[in-house]
Design a protein around this motif. Structure first.
Motif, PDB file in Angstrom:
ATOM      1  N   CYS A   1      60.651 -44.199 -72.458  1.00  0.00           N
ATOM      2  CA  CYS A   1      60.322 -44.718 -71.115  1.00  0.00           C
ATOM      3  C   CYS A   1      61.217 -45.902 -70.756  1.00  0.00           C
ATOM      4  N   ASP A   2      61.465 -46.060 -69.442  1.00  0.00           N
ATOM      5  CA  ASP A   2      62.263 -47.193 -68.950  1.00  0.00           C
ATOM      6  C   ASP A   2      61.406 -48.434 -68.777  1.00  0.00           C
ATOM      7  N   MET A   3      60.098 -48.250 -68.745  1.00  0.00           N
ATOM      8  CA  MET A   3      59.149 -49.343 -68.549  1.00  0.00           C
ATOM      9  C   MET A   3      57.810 -48.851 -69.098  1.00  0.00           C
ATOM     10  N   ILE A   4      57.032 -49.763 -69.685  1.00  0.00           N
ATOM     11  CA  ILE A   4      55.773 -49.335 -70.297  1.00  0.00           C
ATOM     12  C   ILE A   4      54.630 -50.206 -69.767  1.00  0.00           C
ATOM     13  N   ILE A   5      53.548 -49.547 -69.384  1.00  0.00           N
ATOM     14  CA  ILE A   5      52.396 -50.252 -68.817  1.00  0.00           C
ATOM     15  C   ILE A   5      51.183 -50.047 -69.722  1.00  0.00           C
ATOM     16  N   GLU A   6      50.589 -51.155 -70.132  1.00  0.00           N
ATOM     17  CA  GLU A   6      49.348 -51.134 -70.917  1.00  0.00           C
ATOM     18  C   GLU A   6      48.191 -51.102 -69.945  1.00  0.00           C
ATOM     19  N   ALA A   7      47.313 -50.090 -70.065  1.00  0.00           N
ATOM     20  CA  ALA A   7      46.201 -49.958 -69.121  1.00  0.00           C
ATOM     21  C   ALA A   7      44.919 -49.551 -69.847  1.00  0.00           C
ATOM     22  N   PHE A   8      44.707 -50.123 -71.026  1.00  0.00           N
ATOM     23  CA  PHE A   8      43.506 -49.811 -71.791  1.00  0.00           C
ATOM     24  C   PHE A   8      42.301 -50.587 -71.262  1.00  0.00           C
ATOM     25  N   ASP A   9      41.136 -50.192 -71.759  1.00  0.00           N
ATOM     26  CA  ASP A   9      39.885 -50.865 -71.413  1.00  0.00           C
ATOM     27  C   ASP A   9      39.552 -51.953 -72.443  1.00  0.00           C
ATOM     28  N   GLY A  10      39.843 -51.707 -73.705  1.00  0.00           N
ATOM     29  CA  GLY A  10      39.405 -52.605 -74.775  1.00  0.00           C
ATOM     30  C   GLY A  10      40.420 -53.697 -75.090  1.00  0.00           C
ATOM     31  N   ALA A  11      39.910 -54.926 -75.319  1.00  0.00           N
ATOM     32  CA  ALA A  11      40.790 -56.065 -75.587  1.00  0.00           C
ATOM     33  C   ALA A  11      41.622 -55.862 -76.862  1.00  0.00           C
ATOM     34  N   GLU A  12      40.993 -55.292 -77.893  1.00  0.00           N
ATOM     35  CA  GLU A  12      41.736 -55.107 -79.145  1.00  0.00           C
ATOM     36  C   GLU A  12      42.828 -54.050 -78.985  1.00  0.00           C
ATOM     37  N   ASP A  13      42.538 -53.011 -78.205  1.00  0.00           N
ATOM     38  CA  ASP A  13      43.567 -51.991 -77.945  1.00  0.00           C
ATOM     39  C   ASP A  13      44.741 -52.599 -77.174  1.00  0.00           C
ATOM     40  N   LYS A  14      44.425 -53.469 -76.219  1.00  0.00           N
ATOM     41  CA  LYS A  14      45.484 -54.126 -75.441  1.00  0.00           C
ATOM     42  C   LYS A  14      46.394 -54.941 -76.356  1.00  0.00           C
ATOM     43  N   ALA A  15      45.763 -55.756 -77.204  1.00  0.00           N
ATOM     44  CA  ALA A  15      46.539 -56.636 -78.089  1.00  0.00           C
ATOM     45  C   ALA A  15      47.371 -55.817 -79.079  1.00  0.00           C
ATOM     46  N   MET A  16      46.772 -54.768 -79.624  1.00  0.00           N
ATOM     47  CA  MET A  16      47.487 -53.898 -80.566  1.00  0.00           C
ATOM     48  C   MET A  16      48.698 -53.271 -79.894  1.00  0.00           C
ATOM     49  N   PHE A  17      48.486 -52.747 -78.687  1.00  0.00           N
ATOM     50  CA  PHE A  17      49.557 -52.006 -78.021  1.00  0.00           C
ATOM     51  C   PHE A  17      50.715 -52.927 -77.638  1.00  0.00           C
ATOM     52  N   ILE A  18      50.387 -54.080 -77.065  1.00  0.00           N
ATOM     53  CA  ILE A  18      51.448 -55.018 -76.659  1.00  0.00           C
ATOM     54  C   ILE A  18      52.234 -55.484 -77.884  1.00  0.00           C
ATOM     55  N   SER A  19      51.530 -55.824 -78.962  1.00  0.00           N
ATOM     56  CA  SER A  19      52.212 -56.289 -80.167  1.00  0.00           C
ATOM     57  C   SER A  19      53.117 -55.193 -80.732  1.00  0.00           C
ATOM     58  N   THR A  20      52.648 -53.962 -80.717  1.00  0.00           N
ATOM     59  CA  THR A  20      53.422 -52.850 -81.276  1.00  0.00           C
ATOM     60  C   THR A  20      54.645 -52.530 -80.423  1.00  0.00           C
ATOM     61  N   ILE A  21      54.390 -52.335 -79.132  1.00  0.00           N
ATOM     62  CA  ILE A  21      55.479 -51.938 -78.231  1.00  0.00           C
ATOM     63  C   ILE A  21      56.571 -53.010 -78.171  1.00  0.00           C
ATOM     64  N   MET A  22      56.141 -54.271 -78.087  1.00  0.00           N
ATOM     65  CA  MET A  22      57.127 -55.353 -77.928  1.00  0.00           C
ATOM     66  C   MET A  22      57.939 -55.559 -79.200  1.00  0.00           C
ATOM     67  N   SER A  23      57.371 -55.209 -80.353  1.00  0.00           N
ATOM     68  CA  SER A  23      58.141 -55.400 -81.587  1.00  0.00           C
ATOM     69  C   SER A  23      58.966 -54.164 -81.942  1.00  0.00           C
ATOM     70  N   GLU A  24      58.511 -52.996 -81.554  1.00  0.00           N
ATOM     71  CA  GLU A  24      59.184 -51.773 -82.024  1.00  0.00           C
ATOM     72  C   GLU A  24      60.055 -51.092 -80.984  1.00  0.00           C
TER      73      GLU A  24
END
Lengths: 64, 209
Positions: free
Chosen positions: B115-138
């Motif tokens: 993807c050229d851009m990635i949007i986090e749109a989860f409901d759960g706070a832990e899912d949000k934090a996990m996804f942002i940390s993963t995507i931004m590092s990998e």
């Protein structure tokens, strides 16, 4: 001195996990950037704030 | 049935500069198809986005109708199928890849790595934090947009767009948690979704993607 979310903070030498718990923040609900790079979840334990660090702690809340 | 050309002309109709062709070149990934993700997807498709990668593991429930893009006729459908049906009804020119799967730290890169851009749109706070940390590092360089804090019925103007570093935008009021018990209301969720979609369009049209 380090800057956390734009504010000077005397947390030099403090572990990231210690600082988070001192602020009442759940490490599972935050993302952490130090000097522009994201800190991976498995590095939280080993991350220690160094003098001059610029950190952003992004806290997440539920809903979406 | 409208054609690609007709849709593009309509997207561009009141703009000095062409919007449609710039939007058509971009693939946006959206993780989560609830109140944020489904409404963001619709906004991007209306603006002529070229391709979407959408992932969610839920089916549409009655309790979603208060804020999500779906209608009662969609109840029981996979959100990925329901959103595809709705989006294809809006635009004839968006390539839509859907993944009916729970997004995890392990599969996030394989799902969204193109993807050229990635949007986090989860409901759960832990899912949000996990996804942002993963995507931004990998995944390097790609802009990331996240939503945090749109529950309840507080002031619309408390919901803001904040840029954090070069790559990350966080939209929301940052504090209202659905766990506080004030529920989620369509207008406020859509305002946050609007901030997120608007930031995506801004970056695309300013050539920052």
């Amino acid at each position: 001195m380090i800057r956390i979310n734009g504010e000077d903070t005397a947390a030099d030498g403090m572990k990231l996990t210690e600082w988070l718990s001192s602020q009442g923040l759940d490490e599972k609900r935050v993302a952490v950037m130090i000097n522009g790079s994201i800190v991976t979840k498995d590095s939280y334990e080993s991350t220690v704030f160094q003098d001059g660090d610029e950190a952003d702690i992004i806290g997440f809340v539920g809903g979406g | 049935m409208i054609t690609r050309e007709q849709f593009g002309e309509a997207v561009d109709s009141r703009s000095r500069e062409p919007i449609f062709e710039k939007m058509q070149k971009v693939r946006v990934g959206i993780a989560g198809l609830g109140g944020l993700g489904s409404n963001i997807a619709a906004a991007l498709v209306r603006s002529g986005i070229g391709a979407l990668t959408l992932a969610d593991h839920d089916t549409v429930e009655l309790s979603n109708i208060n804020r999500q893009l779906y209608t009662p006729a969609d109840i029981g459908m996979k959100k990925t199928d329901a959103v595809r049906k709705i989006l294809c009804g809006i635009s004839p020119c968006c390539e839509i890849d859907t993944h009916f799967i729970r997004v995890t730290a392990e599969n996030a890169v394989s799902l969204f790595g193109n993807c050229d851009m990635i949007i986090e749109a989860f409901d759960g706070a832990e899912d949000k934090a996990m996804f942002i940390s993963t995507i931004m590092s990998e995944i390097n360089d790609v802009p990331v947009i996240s939503g945090s804090g749109m529950a309840g019925f507080g002031k619309a103007n408390d919901i803001v767009t904040r840029q954090i570093g070069k790559r990350l935008t966080v939209c929301g009021d940052g504090v209202t948690d659905v766990a506080d018990g004030d529920g989620l209301t369509a207008a406020r969720v859509m305002i946050c979704a609007g901030h997120m979609a608007s930031r995506a369009v801004e970056m695309i049209l300013k050539g920052e993607v």
